[in-house]
Design a protein around this motif. Sequence first.
Motif, short mmCIF file in Angstrom:
data_model
loop_
_atom_site.label_atom_id
_atom_site.label_comp_id
_atom_site.label_asym_id
_atom_site.label_seq_id
_atom_site.Cartn_x
_atom_site.Cartn_y
_atom_site.Cartn_z
N VAL A 36 -9.83 5.86 -2.97
CA VAL A 36 -8.39 5.61 -3.04
C VAL A 36 -7.72 6.91 -3.48
O VAL A 36 -8.19 7.58 -4.40
N THR A 37 -6.64 7.28 -2.80
CA THR A 37 -5.87 8.46 -3.23
C THR A 37 -4.50 7.97 -3.68
O THR A 37 -4.12 6.81 -3.44
N TRP A 38 -3.74 8.87 -4.33
CA TRP A 38 -2.42 8.45 -4.83
C TRP A 38 -1.53 7.94 -3.70
O TRP A 38 -0.80 6.98 -3.87
N ARG A 39 -1.62 8.59 -2.56
CA ARG A 39 -0.72 8.23 -1.45
C ARG A 39 -1.35 7.25 -0.46
O ARG A 39 -0.78 6.99 0.59
N LEU A 64 7.37 0.38 3.23
CA LEU A 64 7.35 -0.24 1.90
C LEU A 64 7.93 0.72 0.87
O LEU A 64 7.80 1.94 0.99
N PHE A 65 8.53 0.15 -0.18
CA PHE A 65 9.14 0.96 -1.25
C PHE A 65 8.06 1.76 -2.01
O PHE A 65 8.37 2.74 -2.68
N ALA A 66 6.81 1.29 -1.87
CA ALA A 66 5.68 2.02 -2.46
C ALA A 66 5.70 3.49 -1.98
O ALA A 66 5.36 4.40 -2.74
N TYR A 67 6.09 3.69 -0.77
CA TYR A 67 6.00 5.03 -0.13
C TYR A 67 6.89 6.06 -0.85
O TYR A 67 6.38 7.07 -1.34
N PRO A 68 8.22 5.83 -0.94
CA PRO A 68 9.03 6.81 -1.69
C PRO A 68 8.73 6.80 -3.19
O PRO A 68 8.98 7.81 -3.87
N THR A 69 8.19 5.70 -3.69
CA THR A 69 7.87 5.66 -5.13
C THR A 69 6.85 6.74 -5.48
O THR A 69 7.03 7.50 -6.43
N VAL A 70 5.79 6.82 -4.69
CA VAL A 70 4.74 7.80 -4.99
C VAL A 70 5.22 9.22 -4.73
O VAL A 70 4.86 10.15 -5.45
N TRP A 119 0.85 -1.20 0.00
CA TRP A 119 0.00 0.00 0.00
C TRP A 119 0.89 1.25 0.00
O TRP A 119 1.91 1.28 0.69
N THR A 120 0.50 2.28 -0.71
CA THR A 120 1.39 3.44 -0.88
C THR A 120 1.52 4.31 0.38
O THR A 120 2.33 5.24 0.40
#
Length: 425
Positions: free
Chosen positions: A87-90, A14-20, A8-9
């Motif tokens: 759902v939001t981008w982050r 999770l790498f999702a976090y800096p990705t977004v 989940w972003t």
Amino acid sequence: MPLPQPAWTSDPKLFAYPTVRQRWPTIVRDAADECRRAGIESVAAKLSHLLGDFESDARVTAFPEDAVARKPELRAYNESLAALGTVTWRNGPWLFLECYLYQLFDDWFLEAGRKFDVFENLKTSTFKQLSAGVLELCKRVDICCDELKKSSEDDLRLLFIEFADILLWGNATDLSLLAGNVTLQDIRSVQGAEVRKKNEDKILVNDIEAAWAHLDKKRGRVDFVLDNSGFELFADLCFSIFLLELKLATEVHLHCKEIPWFVSDTMPKDVEALVAQLEEPGFFPESAHIANFAERVRALLAAGKIKVLHHPFWTQGGNFWALPQLDLYSDLKQLSLVVFKGDLNYRKLTGDLQWDPTTPFRTAVQGLAARLPILALRTCKADVVVGLKSGEYEELARQYEAAGHDVGEFWTSSGKWAVISFLGN
Ligand code: F6P
Ligand code: MG
């Protein structure tokens, strides 16, 4: 057993976090610049607006009806979004949102009446800088094809393993990582034969011997679910030539993406572009080995031994578990091997769920297990990883943190480790 949650972003572990928050804005900003250079102002404006949406953490909305009319497969995206609620981008499922993002770009170009690969110049310029690796591999292919036809069974096995290794680290050339922490210098360095040797202990799961035994017995068609164009595609073609010339496969089918995808993924036109680049005077330093390579690929394409295919299934928003139910499967099931290349394909094989890292690969691929002969070759560039020994994940997290990284768990997305997972059918 209920399935684990998807990555989940909003989760800082999770790498999702800096990705977004960092990587996507870089990709979008660069794409907007590229559109301006190409005079596609309407899409540039939309991309700039999207940067604001990331920043303000806007809600992700359904594709409008005219977009669905342009491309019917977007309806499934809308259905998934409706099922997810707000759902939001982050604050949303990383895999779905990232797929949605590339479909959004594509729709904006369709709306503007343009068929434009906004990442094409980046793909070409990066490949051009990798001439040393290209030359080394072209030489190797010449040696294999000319001298090894009289080789023993054990030579073939060793070469299969060596080529699989080249293929694996060829995946380190994913250009979307250039928006983050990997430099071109890093990319070059993982290609040298010496470095490949040193990298052996970085392969955490290695089922390559089982994959060899399966392929050697069947010697039928081999399919590649491709990942990146440029050097990685070039390495895939090296492997294809090796398999075909040494009669380890009867045919090779290359499955491409239909739209620009995760920056550097291969579209059918990228295969043609790559062969043309190898033939183009001055693109790479002149070399008989490179010329031979291009000639071999052209001949195999013309003979239908290598087929370049595409299907919208590969750019859907979810996992690959429905693959056996598709028309594609009736075509795939006679295969001796389906090679899933790269990180994103691995995320889709495993649903990008937060599996316990000791979960068997067989469990993580759910409905695909025992249906297809799967070989996943993946350098780890996202959070999900399965098939590890007990305590291995935690130990690597400790080491990664001790090496000065803020989040130890990010070893899984550093591109420094890899897995080779095989499942027979
Ligand atoms: O790790 C960053 C990332 O962009 C992921 O979003 C994605 O899974 C991956 O890279 C793409 O890598 P590959 O080209 O190996 O599929
Ligand atoms: Mg890719």
